[in-house]
Design a protein around this motif. Structure first.
Motif, short mmCIF file in Angstrom:
data_model
loop_
_atom_site.label_atom_id
_atom_site.label_comp_id
_atom_site.label_asym_id
_atom_site.label_seq_id
_atom_site.Cartn_x
_atom_site.Cartn_y
_atom_site.Cartn_z
N ALA A 99 -26.77 -15.12 -59.01
CA ALA A 99 -27.81 -16.15 -58.92
C ALA A 99 -29.19 -15.51 -58.75
O ALA A 99 -30.16 -15.93 -59.38
CB ALA A 99 -27.51 -17.09 -57.76
N ILE A 100 -29.26 -14.50 -57.88
CA ILE A 100 -30.53 -13.81 -57.66
C ILE A 100 -30.99 -13.15 -58.95
O ILE A 100 -32.17 -13.20 -59.31
CB ILE A 100 -30.38 -12.78 -56.53
CG1 ILE A 100 -30.17 -13.49 -55.18
CG2 ILE A 100 -31.60 -11.87 -56.46
CD1 ILE A 100 -29.81 -12.56 -54.04
N ASP A 101 -30.04 -12.52 -59.65
CA ASP A 101 -30.38 -11.86 -60.92
C ASP A 101 -30.92 -12.85 -61.95
O ASP A 101 -31.72 -12.49 -62.81
CB ASP A 101 -29.14 -11.15 -61.48
CG ASP A 101 -28.73 -9.95 -60.65
OD1 ASP A 101 -29.55 -9.47 -59.83
OD2 ASP A 101 -27.57 -9.50 -60.79
N GLN A 102 -30.46 -14.11 -61.84
CA GLN A 102 -30.92 -15.15 -62.77
C GLN A 102 -32.18 -15.85 -62.29
O GLN A 102 -32.65 -16.78 -62.94
CB GLN A 102 -29.80 -16.17 -63.00
CG GLN A 102 -28.61 -15.60 -63.74
CD GLN A 102 -27.51 -16.63 -63.96
OE1 GLN A 102 -27.77 -17.80 -64.21
NE2 GLN A 102 -26.25 -16.20 -63.88
N GLY A 103 -32.70 -15.41 -61.14
CA GLY A 103 -33.98 -15.94 -60.68
C GLY A 103 -33.92 -17.02 -59.62
O GLY A 103 -34.94 -17.62 -59.29
N ALA A 104 -32.75 -17.29 -59.06
CA ALA A 104 -32.63 -18.32 -58.02
C ALA A 104 -33.30 -17.85 -56.73
O ALA A 104 -33.15 -16.70 -56.33
CB ALA A 104 -31.18 -18.66 -57.76
N ARG A 105 -34.01 -18.73 -56.07
CA ARG A 105 -34.66 -18.41 -54.80
C ARG A 105 -34.08 -19.22 -53.65
O ARG A 105 -34.43 -19.00 -52.49
CB ARG A 105 -36.17 -18.68 -54.88
CG ARG A 105 -36.87 -17.98 -56.04
CD ARG A 105 -36.77 -16.47 -55.97
NE ARG A 105 -37.40 -15.90 -54.80
CZ ARG A 105 -38.70 -15.65 -54.70
NH1 ARG A 105 -39.51 -15.94 -55.71
NH2 ARG A 105 -39.19 -15.10 -53.60
N VAL A 106 -33.20 -20.17 -53.97
CA VAL A 106 -32.55 -21.00 -52.96
C VAL A 106 -31.08 -21.13 -53.33
O VAL A 106 -30.74 -21.32 -54.51
CB VAL A 106 -33.19 -22.40 -52.87
CG1 VAL A 106 -32.33 -23.36 -52.05
CG2 VAL A 106 -34.58 -22.31 -52.25
#
Length: 427
Positions: A99-106
């Motif tokens: 998710a972080i790699d895909q740009g999620a911040r929450v």
């Protein structure tokens, strides 16, 4: 977000020109399809898939509703990414990194158990420490271990549900008014939540009703028992009239079935039974016993017209029943915190969410700043036959619905916290 007229005015001062240019660029970028990514990490396969899908649908609906009403403060839209936790801490941590790699911040989570949520919070904290400026927040809608907002509290974690102790406080307060309850058995799943539900049950019910006798206690493997007849037989031997059980999903429905097959008329006290798909259907089929649970709201609750309207809108759009206002609240409170902070940076969002108060479909709520625990009402209610008075409508196509037994304000179930939160930058 429309570009306002002041974006094209001429200014003589360079600083004002620069500030105006940045504002206009932000507005134009938001109009061009900017999104703020949220990662949903919960069970979307296996024995608890129906529960995970219910949680996802509530969050997805709220995301779509926020977007339909204009999106975020800067005109950007929320985007929900979906990941299957597989009820595993390891799988959930891998999903977090993806998710972080895909740009999620929450990250929105909570349906995989408190141990999984704790692992996600720890992983997020490590990431945030190593990657300043690229932090992520964990918004927890259903894992209710008091330690998550107690000794293990984290600046990066927010709990949107009443914790185990708060829910049991409501149950114990209700049991205090029920003299017919005399002998109680504790049957729970053998993991952190089940043990806590049992421990708080014994502690708080004993304090409320010292005369109650606890006839026994047993733990069983989570999600692996196919026939609860031996457990029911053991409870029956003790002469218990009630069971405090934190069981959920198939572990609850199979327990109800086995008790009904034996003809054992038990009273059950649970934390979220009616909010699980299929529970009312199972209970309507057994027609033996009473199942009492506690949540921030139940369908058909009197005096909650906004919740009724939200439920109707949800049904029309999603084709499913609305069950959990707290899950629906997560994206809405996130958007409100962003608007308050005027920022999409997780650190600023977290600070803005602390002590944030909102008027919701279940009444006023507040996110307690010192431990990130949402304070919301708790409603003790029982699955019961439709009678046209206390229960006016059936649920899941049955003639059983929900009877309100007691309503407690956030202040009545609020408990002290032992959180000693470490804040970024010494805030």
């Amino acid at each position: 977000m429309p570009i306002r007229r002041h974006c094209i005015r001429r200014y003589s001062q360079p600083s004002i020109v620069l500030a105006t240019a940045l504002l206009c660029a932000t507005a134009a970028h938001a109009q061009g399809g900017e999104t703020f990514k949220i990662a949903f990490i919960d069970p979307l396969s296996g024995p608890f898939v129906s529960t995970g899908e219910l949680m996802r649908d509530h969050v997805q609906y709220a995301v779509e509703d926020v977007n339909a009403k204009g999106g975020l403060f800067n005109g950007a839209k929320l985007q929900l990414l979906q990941f299957d936790s597989k009820l595993s801490a390891q799988e959930s941590q891998a999903a977090l990194q993806a998710a972080i790699d895909q740009g999620a911040r929450v990250v929105v989570t909570g349906g995989s158990g408190s141990s999984v949520v704790a692992a996600l919070v720890q992983a997020a904290s490590r990431h945030n420490q190593r990657n300043p400026g690229k932090e992520v927040l964990v918004l927890n809608h259903s894992s209710i271990d008091p330690e998550l907002t107690g000794k293990a509290c984290s600046f990066w974690h927010f709990m949107f549900d009443a914790n185990t102790a708060m829910r049991m406080q409501a149950i114990a307060s209700y049991i205090k008014t029920q003299p017919g309850i005399r002998k109680v058995y504790l049957l729970n799943q053998d993991y952190a939540h089940g043990k806590q539900w049992a421990a708080y049950g014994r502690q708080m019910v004993s304090a409320a009703r010292p005369d109650i006798q606890f006839t026994g206690e047993m733990l069983h493997p989570i999600g692996r028992v196919k026939d609860f007849a031996p457990y029911v037989a053991k409870i029956k031997e003790t002469g218990a009239d009630s069971v405090i059980t934190g069981n959920w999903g198939q572990d609850l429905t199979l327990l109800l079935k086995s008790a009904a097959d034996s003809g054992y008329d038990l009273r059950y006290f649970n934390h979220s039974a009616g909010g699980m798909p299929g529970t009312v259907t199972s209970f309507a089929q057994t027609r033996i016993g009473q199942l009492t649970w506690v949540a921030e709201w139940h369908p058909g609750q009197a005096g909650r017209p906004l919740a009724d309207a939200r439920a109707q809108e949800y049904k029309a759009r999603m084709g499913k029943d609305f069950m959990a206002p707290r899950m629906d609240l997560v994206p809405r409170m996130l958007a409100a915190a962003m608007a308050k902070a005027q920022s999409t940076e997780p650190v600023k969002i977290a600070l803005a969410m602390e002590d944030l108060q909102m008027d919701t479909v279940v009444g006023p709520v507040r996110m307690r700043g010192k431990d990130h625990q949402l304070l919301l009402p708790q409603v003790v209610n029982t699955i019961a036959p439709v009678d046209g008075k206390l229960v006016k409508a059936g649920w899941e196509g049955t003639n059983y619905g929900f009877r309100t037994d007691a309503v407690y304000t956030p202040e009545q179930v609020e408990l002290p916290t032992y959180c000693q939160m470490k804040r970024p930058g010494g805030r």
